[in-house]
Motif scaffolding. Structure first.
Motif, short mmCIF file in Angstrom:
data_model
loop_
_atom_site.label_atom_id
_atom_site.label_comp_id
_atom_site.label_asym_id
_atom_site.label_seq_id
_atom_site.Cartn_x
_atom_site.Cartn_y
_atom_site.Cartn_z
N LEU A 51 9.36 19.45 -90.07
CA LEU A 51 9.29 19.62 -91.53
C LEU A 51 7.85 19.89 -91.97
O LEU A 51 7.62 20.72 -92.85
CB LEU A 51 9.83 18.36 -92.20
CG LEU A 51 11.36 18.15 -92.10
CD1 LEU A 51 11.73 16.77 -92.63
CD2 LEU A 51 12.09 19.24 -92.88
N TRP A 52 6.89 19.22 -91.37
CA TRP A 52 5.48 19.49 -91.72
C TRP A 52 5.06 20.88 -91.29
O TRP A 52 4.27 21.54 -91.96
CB TRP A 52 4.58 18.45 -91.06
CG TRP A 52 4.70 17.10 -91.69
CD1 TRP A 52 5.24 16.82 -92.91
CD2 TRP A 52 4.30 15.86 -91.13
NE1 TRP A 52 5.21 15.47 -93.16
CE2 TRP A 52 4.63 14.84 -92.08
CE3 TRP A 52 3.71 15.48 -89.94
CZ2 TRP A 52 4.37 13.51 -91.85
CZ3 TRP A 52 3.45 14.14 -89.72
CH2 TRP A 52 3.77 13.16 -90.66
N LEU A 54 7.05 23.49 -91.23
CA LEU A 54 7.58 24.39 -92.26
C LEU A 54 6.78 24.29 -93.55
O LEU A 54 6.55 25.31 -94.24
CB LEU A 54 9.05 24.05 -92.53
CG LEU A 54 10.04 24.34 -91.38
CD1 LEU A 54 11.43 23.83 -91.75
CD2 LEU A 54 10.07 25.83 -91.09
N ALA A 55 6.33 23.09 -93.91
CA ALA A 55 5.53 22.92 -95.12
C ALA A 55 4.22 23.69 -95.00
O ALA A 55 3.78 24.37 -95.96
CB ALA A 55 5.26 21.44 -95.36
N SER A 58 4.94 27.38 -95.32
CA SER A 58 5.19 27.72 -96.72
C SER A 58 3.89 27.78 -97.51
O SER A 58 3.70 28.67 -98.35
CB SER A 58 6.15 26.68 -97.33
OG SER A 58 6.34 26.92 -98.70
N THR A 88 6.47 23.62 -100.58
CA THR A 88 5.62 23.01 -99.54
C THR A 88 5.53 21.50 -99.73
O THR A 88 5.67 20.71 -98.78
CB THR A 88 4.21 23.63 -99.58
OG1 THR A 88 4.31 25.02 -99.31
CG2 THR A 88 3.30 22.95 -98.57
N LEU A 91 8.79 19.72 -98.85
CA LEU A 91 8.94 19.59 -97.40
C LEU A 91 8.01 18.51 -96.84
O LEU A 91 8.38 17.77 -95.92
CB LEU A 91 8.64 20.94 -96.72
CG LEU A 91 9.68 22.05 -96.94
CD1 LEU A 91 9.16 23.37 -96.39
CD2 LEU A 91 10.99 21.68 -96.25
N ALA A 94 9.57 15.17 -97.55
CA ALA A 94 10.70 14.96 -96.65
C ALA A 94 10.22 14.57 -95.26
O ALA A 94 10.80 13.69 -94.60
CB ALA A 94 11.57 16.22 -96.58
#
Length: 696
Positions: A51-52, A54-55, A58, A88, A91, A94
């Motif tokens: 998730l990080w 993807l952040a 983004s 961002t 994410l 999350a």
């Protein structure tokens, strides 16, 4: 370097390009680092890193969009880059909430989220009061987009800090860097929002961008250098107390409230601020409610565990009491001062007391029988004192206990130190009344003695007759007849020695063998024994050497030499040709210690004490190969104990066995301080030697 460039007089387009390129570069670097760490992780940790990743991707795309659109925007519009950057932050939140903890109760995650709401809402309320006049003129959607970023940043930073306190040590560098990085984001996002509100536009290329760049770089570096926990390693550590988190949240809350009241006009307090403070207060009340609920659950769980553990302990205690009370042998325990702490029914019955009558009394002084002269044995040489003071376990030691009615009973005692984490708390003593066994032994000894006496008379006649035949009294014998007579004569002599040894042992144990005590030089005793054993050593090609000799003893010369010859003969017998047997005697306190050491095959640990019993040898074949009756060590033990010492044996570290015995020094000789070394303390003269090294 980037800070210098962004603060220089370079053209705005160049500074914008530098800042945008740096933001995209560090964002992609952080994305790659998180993905790299995700591949090497498992479970929730892998999901958090993904998730990080993807952040960060983004964020890099959002900053790239700013660069493509000219890196300049105004306060009246919401761009795709704004939406991408908000995604961002979502994410990132999350990922933080997914990160593994040592334990995660149902209220843990909700409380951390509310902590972030309190801190972020407090800061946003302060900002809304300070810049409300400018924000009020903005489009609501744009205002939310501009002011939501700092709130998300603060929420992530808060969650990272809270996780830092309750996660595995290997993950703390990552979460600490995450908290610091998002704090830097929050500063830059607040400055960005204020500049947008005050000037109406914002563009990249100013020192404000340094917070974003530094945050990305810090996260990328910490994730790249993080330690991946080994499989099976705990995910984290249980939070010891919520005090730190509560103090942090309330400090920020109170500081924000103070800033909202100081230097602010009443008309600045608007509906949005009121709503924000309402949300913050509800969040505060919610987190405290969750904290109370959590503590209540913990209290109930703890009470339930205490009840279950108490029930288990009671059951174990009941079973232990049942076992101890059901044992036929007497059992009593003492503390480190020798005072009785518990007595089982068998012990109380054997001693003629009620169990409670013995509690708190000194065991040695209360029921240990005195010497035949009526004088009490010294408590410091008692097996109880040895177990407490030196940690020595005593097995099958013979003693005499004094009942409450004055009757003296013989007992066999086993004393064991009671230890906990290396500290001796006392001792446990198990004893058994051996009156009946003593009577059986007495009858057996009388029978053996009678048989031995009856055998010795005809055996003497047989030896005499064989001697006359061998000497030619009846004429010369044929070679075959001579060999048969020689064999019969050697066997009769061996049988005579065996009978004499049995008789000596019986007289020794019955106290009928007189001891002529005198003050003797230990050096002379060693010299005499070595000279007499020299012939046997020469025949076996074994050398004898006296290492050290000192001291004076009070003993019977013939019996001490007999003991030394038994030990020397035993050592020579089990030494290989060319090996050496050493002897020495050393003064140790009020005793002189004698030692006979060899380099033979040694003794199995489970036979170290058994070889001092009658007819005992390590291997049954030894009687055929090495000769001997198995009584030499038993006689030696009886002699040493009659003289007031003790005998034991142990294996040498380099091979072979060492036999040791002690004899008392004359009373007129002042004792010297015994060096702290190998010798166990000497027990009273009733004691049977504790297991140590012994014959083969």
């Amino acid at each position: 370097m980037l800070a210098v460039l962004l603060s220089s007089d370079l053209p705005a387009e160049v500074r914008t390009l530098l800042s945008g390129s740096a933001l995209v570069g560090v964002g992609l670097t952080a994305c790659i680092s998180c993905r790299f760490r995700a591949v090497r992780s498992t479970g929730l940790r892998r999901r958090a890193y993904n998730l990080w990743s993807l952040a960060c991707l983004s964020a890099a795309l959002g900053n790239l969009g700013l660069m493509i659109n000219g890196a300049q925007r105004d306060r009246e519009t919401v761009s795709a880059s704004d939406i991408t950057l908000l995604a961002t932050l979502v994410l990132a939140v999350a990922g933080v909430t997914t990160f593994p903890l040592a334990r995660r109760r149902g209220t843990d995650l909700a409380r951390m989220l509310l902590d972030g709401v309190v801190i972020g809402g407090s800061i946003l309320a302060v900002v809304s009061i300070r810049i409300w006049s400018q924000v009020a003129t903005m489009d609501p959607t744009v205002a939310v987009a501009n002011l939501a970023a700092p709130v998300f940043d603060i929420v992530v930073a808060t969650l990272g800090a809270l996780l830092f306190m309750r996660t595995a040590r290997g993950d703390r560098s990552v979460l600490g860097a995450l908290a610091i990085g998002f704090s830097l984001y929050a500063v830059s996002d607040l400055l960005y929002a204020l500049r947008l509100v005050n000037t109406g536009f914002f563009e990249l290329g100013t020192p404000v961008d340094l917070g974003w760049v530094a945050g990305y770089a810090l996260i990328a570096w910490s994730v790249a250098n993080a330690t991946t926990p080994a499989p099976g390693q705990p995910d984290g550590e249980v939070e010891s107390s919520p005090v730190v988190g509560t103090a942090t949240v309330f400090s920020v809350f109170l500081l924000a409230a103070l800033l909202s009241l100081v230097g602010v006009e009443n008309d600045s307090v608007n509906l949005v601020t009121a709503v924000l403070w309402t949300v913050v207060l509800l969040a505060v009340l919610g987190r405290q409610f969750l904290l109370v609920l959590d503590n209540e659950q913990l209290r109930r769980t703890l009470e339930q565990r205490v009840v279950e553990r108490t029930r288990s302990l009671r059951q174990v205690t009941r079973q232990s009491d049942l076992l101890v009370n059901s044992v036929g042998d007497g059992i009593y325990g003492v503390d480190r001062f020798g005072l009785v702490t518990f007595v089982n029914p068998a012990a109380a019955e054997a001693l003629g007391y009620e169990a409670l009558e013995l509690i708190g009394h000194d065991a040695h002084a209360t029921f240990h029988a005195p010497a035949p002269t009526g004088q009490a044995y010294p408590s410091e040489s008692c097996y109880i004192a040895e177990a407490i003071r030196d940690g020595i376990a005593t097995n099958a030691e013979e003693d005499s206990y004094l009942r409450a009615d004055g009757l003296e009973i013989p007992v066999e005692v086993t004393a064991t130190p009671l230890t906990d984490d290396g500290a001796t708390l006392g001792a446990v003593v198990v004893f058994r009344d051996v009156t009946q066994r003593r009577e059986v032994d007495r009858l057996k000894n009388e029978f053996v003695s009678m048989v031995s006496h009856e055998l010795r008379t005809p055996l003497t006649a047989i030896r005499g007759s064989l001697g006359l035949l061998a000497g030619g009294a009846l004429g010369p014998l044929t070679p075959a007849a001579g060999r048969m007579v020689d064999i019969a004569l050697v066997s009769s002599e061996r049988l005579t020695r065996l009978i004499n040894e049995i008789l000596d042992l019986e007289r020794m144990e019955a106290g009928a063998l007189p001891m002529e005590l005198s003050d003797l030089s230990a050096t002379d005793l060693l010299r005499t024994a070595v000279e007499q054993a020299g012939v046997l050593a020469t025949e076996a090609d074994v050398s004898l050497r006296v290492i050290h000799a000192e001291g004076v003893v009070r003993a019977d010369e013939d019996r001490v030499v007999q003991t030394l010859l038994n030990l020397l003969g035993n050592a020579i017998k089990f030494s290989s040709p060319g090996q050496e047997v050493t002897v020495q005697c050393v003064r140790r306190g009020s005793f002189v210690e004698f030692e006979v050491s060899d380099s033979g095959r040694g003794i199995p640990e489970d036979k170290l004490d058994a070889v001092f019993a009658r007819f005992q040898q390590v291997d049954s074949s030894d009687a055929r190969e090495k000769g001997g009756s198995g009584l030499g060590l038993a006689i030696s033990r009886s002699i040493v104990e009659r003289l007031g010492g003790r005998i034991w044996a142990r294996n040498n570290p380099d091979g072979g066995a060492a036999f040791r015995f002690t004899l008392p020094v004359p009373l007129a000789v002042e004792p010297v301080t015994a060096p702290a070394d190998r010798v166990p303390p000497v027990r009273d003269r009733r004691a049977v030697p504790a297991p140590a090294g012994t014959a083969r």
